[in-house]
Design a protein around this motif. Structure first.
Motif, mmCIF file in Angstrom:
data_model
loop_
_atom_site.group_PDB
_atom_site.id
_atom_site.type_symbol
_atom_site.label_atom_id
_atom_site.label_comp_id
_atom_site.label_asym_id
_atom_site.label_seq_id
_atom_site.Cartn_x
_atom_site.Cartn_y
_atom_site.Cartn_z
ATOM 1 N N LYS A 217 1.001 -1.231 -0.145
ATOM 2 C CA LYS A 217 -0.062 -0.054 -0.001
ATOM 3 C C LYS A 217 0.773 1.293 -0.138
ATOM 4 O O LYS A 217 0.688 2.283 -0.771
ATOM 5 N N PHE A 218 1.807 1.260 0.816
ATOM 6 C CA PHE A 218 2.683 2.623 0.930
ATOM 7 C C PHE A 218 3.413 2.635 -0.398
ATOM 8 O O PHE A 218 3.877 3.802 -0.967
ATOM 9 N N LYS A 219 3.956 1.587 -0.780
ATOM 10 C CA LYS A 219 4.938 1.510 -2.066
ATOM 11 C C LYS A 219 3.970 1.920 -3.232
ATOM 12 O O LYS A 219 4.561 2.828 -3.892
ATOM 13 N N GLN A 220 2.830 1.764 -3.155
ATOM 14 C CA GLN A 220 1.906 2.370 -4.351
ATOM 15 C C GLN A 220 1.843 3.720 -4.157
ATOM 16 O O GLN A 220 1.407 4.659 -4.993
ATOM 17 N N GLN A 221 1.954 4.349 -3.100
ATOM 18 C CA GLN A 221 2.040 5.692 -2.620
ATOM 19 C C GLN A 221 3.425 6.472 -2.838
ATOM 20 O O GLN A 221 3.511 7.682 -2.461
ATOM 21 N N ASN A 222 4.172 5.704 -3.557
ATOM 22 C CA ASN A 222 5.476 6.077 -3.848
ATOM 23 C C ASN A 222 6.464 6.188 -2.787
ATOM 24 O O ASN A 222 7.505 7.228 -2.694
ATOM 25 N N LEU A 223 6.185 5.636 -1.491
ATOM 26 C CA LEU A 223 7.004 5.789 -0.050
ATOM 27 C C LEU A 223 7.893 4.752 -0.207
ATOM 28 O O LEU A 223 7.719 3.447 -0.582
#
Ligand code: GDP
Length: 299
Positions: free
Chosen positions: A121-127
């Motif tokens: 989920k965070f990776k999807q938000q470019n984190l």
């Protein structure tokens, strides 16, 4: 999976039975009340909550001289909705600092899966995400976390089985900093055989994290398995008292008719349900939204 599909089992059994009763009941009598009470209790809303609801309902029926059971449908759904209101479900996310999230819960509830899903989920938000394998008690837990790390494409900081979880956290924080991570998600051991032991271990982990990252952990998320119903509620109480839990992740809502447990948790604990698991895949984690939840149950 959307809320609606994920909650279909709860809807079919609990809400379906309730609607059926309201529809076929000729009158509102003792027999009707007893049957309704049974349905509500079976949904894992919690006995206390059900008894309260029933009292309120009886009062309202008397006061408004309601004789048609179908009129109770909106009254009941509104009462259930009102229990779920007023919880802040947003994750406490840091803007200028690495966000540290600790995941706690007993084995088998879906902790590792939840960590993988959160990382996705965070990776999807470019984190940028780093995982810390803090459940050093089981080699399988470390391996499983690495599998998820590989699947999602994030680094996992791990030591050998049996090493000190606090040392793993120390390592992980420094590694995460070096990698300029936005979020560090920390797994912890899931055995609950001894409350004092668990508290000691978690407190040690929190101390190390707080020393390295002032103000952290920013979230302590307790993972609960919705299919265990009242057991999940008991775990929430135990961990809530000892582990400084700031939010709940309720997993396996897709596989159970016990979705009413969300209502029980909201009513009996002051810890918000922040996320729900609606399947085994990495996309199957959703922010908990009260409105969507009740809309899925009472369309
Ligand atoms: P842990 O021991 O707490 O780390 O549990 P795992 O993450 O290994 O999960 C235990 C089992 O539950 C696995 O088979 C997962 O695929 C499954 N699981 C986890 N979350 C969910 C969910 O939201 N829905 C469903 N249907 N299964 C889940």
């Amino acid at each position: 999976l959307k809320f609606k599909e994920g909650l279909s089992k709860t809807r079919d059994s609990f809400v379906g039975k309730m609607e059926d009763l309201l529809r076929r009941s000729k009158k509102i009598d003792e027999e009707f009340y007893e049957e309704l009470e049974e349905i509500l209790i079976g949904s894992d809303i919690g006995v206390n909550t059900v008894l309260e609801l029933m009292d309120e309902l009886r009062d309202e029926v008397k006061e408004k001289r309601i004789s048609d059971a179908t009129e109770l449908q909106p009254i009941l759904s509104n009462k259930l909705k009102s229990i779920l209101k007023d919880h802040d479900n947003a994750l406490n996310f840091q803007q200028n600092e690495m966000t540290v999230i600790v995941i706690v819960g007993v084995n088998g509830v879906g902790k590792t899966t939840t960590i993988g899903k959160l990382a996705h989920k965070f990776k999807q938000q470019n984190l940028k995400v780093v995982l810390a394998a803090g459940d050093t008690f089981r080699a399988a837990a470390i391996d499983q976390l690495k599998v998820w790390g590989g699947r999602v494409g994030v680094d996992v900081i791990a030591q050998q089985e049996g090493s000190d979880p606090a040392a793993v956290m120390y390592d992980a924080i420094h590694a995460a900093r070096a990698r300029k991570a936005d979020v560090l998600i920390c797994d912890t051991a899931g055995r609950l055989h001894n409350k004092a032991n668990l508290m000691n271990e978690l407190n040690k982990v929190y101390r190390v994290i707080g020393k390295e990252v002032p103000g952290a952990p920013h979230e302590v998320l307790l993972v609960l398995d919705a299919t265990t119903g009242q057991n999940a509620l008991q775990q929430a109480k135990t961990f809530g008292e000892t582990a400084g839990v700031t939010g709940i992740v309720l997993t396996k809502l897709d596989g159970t008719a016990k979705g009413g447990i969300v209502i029980a948790i909201s009513k009996e604990l002051s810890i918000p349900v922040k996320l729900v698991g609606l399947g085994e895949k990495m996309e199957d984690l959703q922010e908990f939204d009260q409105q969507k939840f009740v809309d899925a149950l009472f369309p």
